[in-house]
Design an enzyme around this catalytic site. Sequence first.
Site, mmCIF file in Angstrom:
data_model
loop_
_atom_site.group_PDB
_atom_site.id
_atom_site.type_symbol
_atom_site.label_atom_id
_atom_site.label_comp_id
_atom_site.label_asym_id
_atom_site.label_seq_id
_atom_site.Cartn_x
_atom_site.Cartn_y
_atom_site.Cartn_z
ATOM 1 N N HIS A 104 1.065 -2.412 -3.816
ATOM 2 C CA HIS A 104 0.035 -2.521 -2.861
ATOM 3 C C HIS A 104 -1.231 -1.643 -3.340
ATOM 4 O O HIS A 104 -1.103 -0.700 -3.944
ATOM 5 C CB HIS A 104 0.624 -2.410 -1.450
ATOM 6 C CG HIS A 104 0.594 -0.869 -1.495
ATOM 7 N ND1 HIS A 104 1.779 -0.328 -1.793
ATOM 8 C CD2 HIS A 104 -0.211 0.069 -0.851
ATOM 9 C CE1 HIS A 104 1.884 0.798 -1.341
ATOM 10 N NE2 HIS A 104 0.663 1.239 -0.784
ATOM 11 N N HIS A 273 -0.358 0.488 -6.110
ATOM 12 C CA HIS A 273 0.683 1.575 -6.272
ATOM 13 C C HIS A 273 1.958 0.981 -5.598
ATOM 14 O O HIS A 273 1.935 0.152 -4.601
ATOM 15 C CB HIS A 273 0.149 2.894 -5.931
ATOM 16 C CG HIS A 273 -0.118 3.133 -4.571
ATOM 17 N ND1 HIS A 273 -1.366 2.431 -4.120
ATOM 18 C CD2 HIS A 273 0.362 3.441 -3.357
ATOM 19 C CE1 HIS A 273 -1.536 2.840 -2.710
ATOM 20 N NE2 HIS A 273 -0.676 3.200 -2.255
ATOM 21 N N ARG A 288 -1.696 11.764 4.119
ATOM 22 C CA ARG A 288 -2.832 10.996 3.350
ATOM 23 C C ARG A 288 -4.077 11.103 4.195
ATOM 24 O O ARG A 288 -4.004 10.953 5.527
ATOM 25 C CB ARG A 288 -2.028 9.594 3.205
ATOM 26 C CG ARG A 288 -2.836 8.815 2.304
ATOM 27 C CD ARG A 288 -2.387 7.514 2.244
ATOM 28 N NE ARG A 288 -2.972 6.436 3.124
ATOM 29 C CZ ARG A 288 -2.495 5.490 3.424
ATOM 30 N NH1 ARG A 288 -1.480 4.685 2.628
ATOM 31 N NH2 ARG A 288 -3.248 4.570 4.180
HETATM 32 C C1 OGA Z 1 0.676 5.935 0.179
HETATM 33 C C2 OGA Z 1 1.848 5.324 -0.535
HETATM 34 C C3 OGA Z 1 3.359 5.968 -1.984
HETATM 35 C C4 OGA Z 1 4.622 7.145 -2.115
HETATM 36 O O1 OGA Z 1 0.782 6.832 0.605
HETATM 37 O O2 OGA Z 1 -0.232 5.122 0.374
HETATM 38 O O3 OGA Z 1 1.909 4.159 -0.660
HETATM 39 O O4 OGA Z 1 5.250 7.296 -3.066
HETATM 40 N N1 OGA Z 1 2.703 6.198 -0.923
HETATM 41 O O5 OGA Z 1 4.951 7.722 -0.975
HETATM 42 MN MN MN Z 2 -0.222 2.919 -0.117
#
Ligand code: OGA
Ligand code: MN
Length: 297
Positions: A104, A273, A288
């Site tokens: 995504h 990702h 984040r």
């Molecule tokens: C995010 C995500 C992936 C992870 O923080 O947006 O998709 O490895 N993280 O936690």
């Molecule tokens: Mn993400």
Amino acid sequence: MIQVKKLGLHLGAEISGVDLTTPLDEATFAEVAHAFFDNEVVVFPNQFLTPAQQIAFTRRFGILEAHVRKESRLDGYDEIFILSNKVDAQGNAIGAQDAGRFWHSDLSYKRQPSMLSALNAVEIPIKNGVALGNTLFASTTAAYLALSEEEKKSLQGLRNVHSYREYRTKNYAAQLEDMRLGIRTVQEHAPTEEQLASVPDTEMDVIRTHPVTGRQGLFINEGHTSHLTGMSRQDSDARLAKLYAHIVQPAFIYTHHWQAGDLLMWDNIALQHKASFDYDPLPRLMYRTTVRGPVVT
Ligand code: OGA
Ligand code: MN
């Protein structure tokens, strides 16, 4: 002068020689921003930023989002979205446990999808000396470039619908199944009707031109794209499956192996990702910040 060390073929770099705990001067910030957009995902190791320092640094790239999942925001810092499998004293999840089950790009379902996200590794699960919970990144600009001229042409004018409602519903169902199987041990917060209704489905072009680099990329992803418009669901599913498989080829991927103190920043327009869930019940805690991007049409 900052140092930029390339990590992958098309994407990924490590930036050193900067201290993000204090404001960067304009020239250094410009160097950092250039290296970031050029490499699409960059890591700043050993930063150990406080929430306020992370907010101050990432705010320089644009407006920070307050996530629609209010229960997963950090107390006192609406701009910080908590990603964790930890629980509070009452046993409730302190954040979203599962933000990356599917490939995504963050908030791609919004009218103003995210420009970039920054994830601060506060606590990383380690087993037998090896860090777990790697995050994978795939460059959709590299994937687009590698398409044949004929394929590129056939995508012109094609539109896709991103749906937060469909995404949260399928993600939550998958979580419940993980709980049933004992793979996950902490109950995720259920999506509320208010949350789902606050983010209406959005239609946008499959080919998207990056506003900073001018690179073209594929703005579709398996987490949030519901369907391609103007064709049957069956045709849409088949076409999307082929494109997704093309995007996640090893040549277009960088895998991040986390260390506590990393600040990792990725371009949500150029990349998608995915998380790997190999650590539960070892604790993981990430903060984040998410920068808003331009309106898509
Ligand atoms: C995010 C995500 C992936 C992870 O923080 O947006 O998709 O490895 N993280 O936690
Ligand atoms: Mn993400």
